[in-house]
Design an enzyme around this catalytic site. Structure first.
Site, mmCIF file in Angstrom:
data_model
loop_
_atom_site.group_PDB
_atom_site.id
_atom_site.type_symbol
_atom_site.label_atom_id
_atom_site.label_comp_id
_atom_site.label_asym_id
_atom_site.label_seq_id
_atom_site.Cartn_x
_atom_site.Cartn_y
_atom_site.Cartn_z
ATOM 1 N N CYS A 70 25.515 10.589 -3.263
ATOM 2 C CA CYS A 70 25.686 11.013 -1.858
ATOM 3 C C CYS A 70 27.157 11.236 -1.523
ATOM 4 C CB CYS A 70 25.112 9.957 -0.914
ATOM 5 S SG CYS A 70 23.333 9.711 -1.030
ATOM 6 N N GLY A 107 27.422 3.397 -0.840
ATOM 7 C CA GLY A 107 26.028 3.476 -1.271
ATOM 8 C C GLY A 107 25.960 4.236 -2.572
ATOM 9 N N CYS A 108 24.968 5.068 -2.696
ATOM 10 C CA CYS A 108 24.750 5.854 -3.907
ATOM 11 C C CYS A 108 25.910 6.818 -4.136
ATOM 12 C CB CYS A 108 23.441 6.634 -3.754
ATOM 13 S SG CYS A 108 23.139 7.799 -5.064
ATOM 14 N N PHE A 109 26.468 6.810 -5.340
ATOM 15 C CA PHE A 109 27.613 7.700 -5.598
ATOM 16 C C PHE A 109 27.232 9.166 -5.558
ATOM 17 C CE2 PHE A 109 27.502 5.896 -10.237
ATOM 18 C CZ PHE A 109 26.303 6.533 -10.532
#
Length: 184
Positions: free
Chosen positions: A19, A15-17
């Site tokens: 995170c 997902g979002c880097f």
């Protein structure tokens, strides 16, 4: 990023880097993390805007430099696989698109084998099948400077407080023995 003689590299997307970076950088044995892009087909160094369009085929990833004498690749993958939803195809929470896919880019055949085994192992803990892609390392492109160390520099920002902070709380609850001393 080239590791020192004591460090190895892992390249992971969940997902979002922001995170993934925020969770993994708190682990003992992790030397450094670079957020970036990997796995796309578009030529040249993609920008955040281009990757977010979904048209380049790149995933948001982190490249982790770690000391295998302190944290093994297997343990790094176990923590990675339990810090995001590896059963959700091309999405993590509100982030939707192939750029947010769950992916392990292996650097060698040993990493590939370990990744396959860890995916099987953690699959027993999920009701739905794991959809994490396991692919050979493609060209890694570092993200823009403002994406690096994002959570630590922006922890009060809404997305960070609502999405990333709970992941760090969960990490501290389940892996307190794996955290850097400054994180306890």
């Amino acid at each position: 990023m080239s590791p020192s003689s004591n460090y190895e590299l892992a390249t992971l997307g969940g997902g979002c880097f922001w995170c993934v970076e925020a969770v993994l950088q708190r682990l003992r044995g992790v030397h450094s993390i670079t957020s970036g892009y990997c796995g796309g087909k578009a030529p040249g160094h993609p920008t955040y805007r281009e990757v977010c369009s979904g048209l380049t085929g790149h995933a948001e990833v982190v490249q982790v430099s770690y000391d295998p004498s302190i944290i093994s690749y297997k343990d790094l993958l176990r923590i990675f696989m339990t810090s995001h939803d590896p059963t959700s195809l091309n999405r993590q929470g509100g982030d939707v698109g192939t750029q947010y896919r769950s992916v392990i880019f292996y650097h060698n055949e040993q990493q590939k084998e370990i990744a396959q085994n860890v995916v099987k192992e953690v699959g027993a803990y999920y009701d739905d099948p794991i959809v994490t892609e396991i692919s050979p390392l493609a060209k890694f492109y570092p993200a823009e400077d403002y994406h690096q160390d994002y959570y630590n520099n922006n922890s009060d920002q809404g997305y960070c407080a609502m999405v990333i902070t709970p992941k760090i709380v969960k990490l501290k609850q389940h892996y307190s023995d794996r955290l850097k001393p400054s994180e306890n």
